[in-house]
Design a protein around this motif. Structure first.
Motif, PDB file in Angstrom:
ATOM      1  N   THR A   1     -30.539   3.934  33.814  1.00 32.07           N
ATOM      2  CA  THR A   1     -30.607   5.448  34.071  1.00 32.07           C
ATOM      3  C   THR A   1     -29.306   5.715  34.747  1.00 32.07           C
ATOM      4  OG1 THR A   1     -33.031   5.199  34.209  1.00 32.07           O
ATOM      5  CG2 THR A   1     -31.939   7.137  35.126  1.00 32.07           C
TER       6      THR A   1
ATOM      7  N   THR B   1     -26.443   4.351  34.910  1.00 34.45           N
ATOM      8  CA  THR B   1     -25.295   4.501  34.471  1.00 34.45           C
ATOM      9  C   THR B   1     -25.464   5.630  33.371  1.00 34.45           C
ATOM     10  OG1 THR B   1     -25.361   1.870  34.436  1.00 34.45           O
ATOM     11  CG2 THR B   1     -24.161   2.808  32.394  1.00 34.45           C
ATOM     12  N   SER B   2     -26.394   5.801  32.496  1.00 34.23           N
ATOM     13  CA  SER B   2     -26.308   6.936  31.742  1.00 34.23           C
ATOM     14  C   SER B   2     -26.152   8.294  32.508  1.00 34.23           C
ATOM     15  CB  SER B   2     -27.879   7.261  31.248  1.00 34.23           C
ATOM     16  OG  SER B   2     -28.081   8.104  30.194  1.00 34.23           O
ATOM     17  N   THR B   3     -26.552   8.405  33.826  1.00 37.10           N
ATOM     18  CA  THR B   3     -26.332   9.786  34.505  1.00 37.10           C
ATOM     19  C   THR B   3     -24.783   9.739  34.725  1.00 37.10           C
ATOM     20  OG1 THR B   3     -28.595   9.734  35.408  1.00 37.10           O
ATOM     21  CG2 THR B   3     -26.795  11.128  36.492  1.00 37.10           C
TER      22      THR B   3
ATOM     23  N   ALA C   1     -22.371   8.370  33.037  1.00 35.67           N
ATOM     24  CA  ALA C   1     -21.681   8.551  31.906  1.00 35.67           C
ATOM     25  C   ALA C   1     -21.627  10.101  31.406  1.00 35.67           C
ATOM     26  CB  ALA C   1     -22.277   7.698  30.832  1.00 35.67           C
ATOM     27  N   ALA C   2     -22.877  10.838  31.785  1.00 29.39           N
ATOM     28  CA  ALA C   2     -23.282  12.115  31.110  1.00 29.39           C
ATOM     29  C   ALA C   2     -22.146  12.998  32.157  1.00 29.39           C
ATOM     30  CB  ALA C   2     -24.451  12.421  31.583  1.00 29.39           C
ATOM     31  N   THR C   3     -22.266  12.502  33.508  1.00 28.46           N
ATOM     32  CA  THR C   3     -21.346  13.158  34.555  1.00 28.46           C
ATOM     33  C   THR C   3     -19.867  13.221  34.184  1.00 28.46           C
ATOM     34  OG1 THR C   3     -23.004  12.909  36.048  1.00 28.46           O
ATOM     35  CG2 THR C   3     -20.665  13.616  36.893  1.00 28.46           C
TER      36      THR C   3
ATOM     37  N   THR D   1     -18.472  12.784  31.044  1.00 31.89           N
ATOM     38  CA  THR D   1     -18.438  13.622  30.051  1.00 31.89           C
ATOM     39  C   THR D   1     -18.287  14.997  30.573  1.00 31.89           C
ATOM     40  OG1 THR D   1     -19.242  11.977  28.630  1.00 31.89           O
ATOM     41  CG2 THR D   1     -19.161  14.054  27.868  1.00 31.89           C
ATOM     42  N   THR D   2     -19.381  15.514  31.188  1.00 33.52           N
ATOM     43  CA  THR D   2     -19.249  16.916  31.452  1.00 33.52           C
ATOM     44  C   THR D   2     -18.000  17.236  32.398  1.00 33.52           C
ATOM     45  OG1 THR D   2     -21.529  17.012  31.841  1.00 33.52           O
ATOM     46  CG2 THR D   2     -20.388  18.589  32.955  1.00 33.52           C
ATOM     47  N   ARG D   3     -17.498  16.385  33.243  1.00 33.64           N
ATOM     48  CA  ARG D   3     -16.405  16.627  33.991  1.00 33.64           C
ATOM     49  C   ARG D   3     -14.931  16.786  33.128  1.00 33.64           C
ATOM     50  NH1 ARG D   3     -16.310  12.445  36.903  1.00 33.64           N
ATOM     51  NH2 ARG D   3     -17.229  13.386  39.002  1.00 33.64           N
ATOM     52  N   ARG D   4     -14.981  15.773  31.953  1.00 33.87           N
ATOM     53  CA  ARG D   4     -13.777  15.881  31.201  1.00 33.87           C
ATOM     54  C   ARG D   4     -14.120  16.955  30.206  1.00 33.87           C
ATOM     55  NH1 ARG D   4     -15.173  10.261  30.375  1.00 33.87           N
ATOM     56  NH2 ARG D   4     -16.085  10.667  28.359  1.00 33.87           N
ATOM     57  N   THR D   5     -15.118  17.551  29.958  1.00 37.51           N
ATOM     58  CA  THR D   5     -15.063  18.661  29.065  1.00 37.51           C
ATOM     59  C   THR D   5     -14.772  20.009  29.943  1.00 37.51           C
ATOM     60  OG1 THR D   5     -17.134  17.876  27.940  1.00 37.51           O
ATOM     61  CG2 THR D   5     -16.905  20.297  27.905  1.00 37.51           C
TER      62      THR D   5
END
Length: 326
Positions: free
Chosen positions: A12, A14-16, A18-20, A22-26
């Motif tokens: 969980t 790790t998934s969080t 990764a999502a953070t 991705t959001t930061r890169r966006t």
């Protein structure tokens, strides 16, 4: 069961993460595009051209001006998982003509910790903030959430001349409290406010974990003040509030002020602290100082501890003429 639970929690987390990321890169991609589109070719010495389909610079133009690869910069704007060095981000920030707030935002979105403007005491403040404080007949100042002193009025400088006359990199109220000699501090009791201020710093630090500038500041305080080191190790937390402070001035003696803080929304994390008299005797003491009485008075230890101190320091309003408080 414990192994399964641990594995689930790890997955969980790790998934969080990764999502953070991705959001930061966006967010980084969108921010770069918006800043690039506002730069006109003629702003950077390029011909405006007549066949441009979009406003602002082209990606290849910005990459060339910044000295980075076109493909690499394109990937950065597309939000791909690539790493950017400090040097490359600095070049992009210069090319995009980012101000200090935008530059800090860029580095945070790029997940490069610890890179902040040269000094938080160099953060630009709207001139209206200074005008508000100048209109007050009581001491007032603006500090960051790290207690860096950004601006002040004449009454504040009269009571706290030691900190206002320091170089920008040392102009920090928390540092001043923990390192000042007890014989010449304006605080009648240095220990009375230390715990609350360290607790406020601990809360603010949670928003800057991993930031090298904050880490350096805390390590410096620990090295210079065993008292701070002990308070920091306690992990107590506190929020800014209203405090009664017993103060003293060599010209008018002791008096008590109530400090109240207000958020300054134009500078993230900054707050204005206003000191109002707690009683009629304290009000009289402030009026005497405002009239100039006792302003030249010095503590007996003056030659030993503050030989460079000036009673009347340059007003921040003079500094704000250039748009930056130094």
């Amino acid at each position: 069961m414990t192994v399964t639970t641990t594995a689930t929690a790890t997955a969980t987390a790790t998934s969080t993460a990764a999502a953070t990321a991705t959001t930061r890169r966006t967010e980084l991609a969108a921010f770069l595009r918006s800043r690039r589109e506002r730069i006109r070719p003629e702003d950077v010495g390029l011909p405006p051209g007549t066949r441009r389909r979009t406003t602002g610079l082209r990606r290849e133009e910005l990459a060339q001006l910044a000295g980075v690869g076109v493909t690499w910069y394109t990937w950065l704007e597309q939000g791909r998982p690539i790493n950017a060095s400090v040097q490359v981000l600095e070049a992009i920030a210069r090319t995009l003509k980012l101000d200090s707030v935008e530059r800090t935002h860029l580095f945070r979105l790029a997940d490069v910790p610890g890179v902040v403007p040269a000094g938080e005491c160099d953060i630009p403040l709207p001139e209206a903030i200074q005008e508000v404080m100048n209109a007050m007949d009581v001491p007032a100042c603006v500090v960051t959430d790290r207690f860096d002193l950004l601006a002040w009025n004449d009454m504040y400088a009269t009571i706290f001349p030691r900190v206002t006359s320091l170089p920008a990199e040392d102009r920090n109220t928390l540092l001043s409290i923990f390192t000042a000699a007890s014989c010449c501090t304006p605080l009648a009791d240095q220990n009375a406010y230390c715990q609350a201020m360290v607790g406020q710093l601990r809360v603010a630090y949670a928003r800057h974990v991993g930031d090298a500038a904050w880490t350096h500041f805390i390590r410096r305080l620990e090295a210079e003040s065993p008292k701070f080191a002990a308070a920091w190790a306690a992990h107590d937390v506190a929020q800014p509030g209203t405090f009664s402070k017993a103060l003293r001035h060599p010209g008018v003696g002791e008096f008590t002020l109530i400090s109240t803080s207000f958020a300054v929304h134009t500078v993230p994390g900054a707050r204005m602290t206003v000191y109002t008299p707690a009683d009629e005797d304290s009000r009289t003491a402030l009026k005497r100082l405002a009239a100039g009485e006792g302003r030249d008075a010095r503590f007996p230890c003056w030659p030993a501890h503050s030989p460079e101190r000036t009673v009347v320091t340059a007003r921040p309003s003079d500094q704000l003429a250039t748009g930056v408080v130094r």
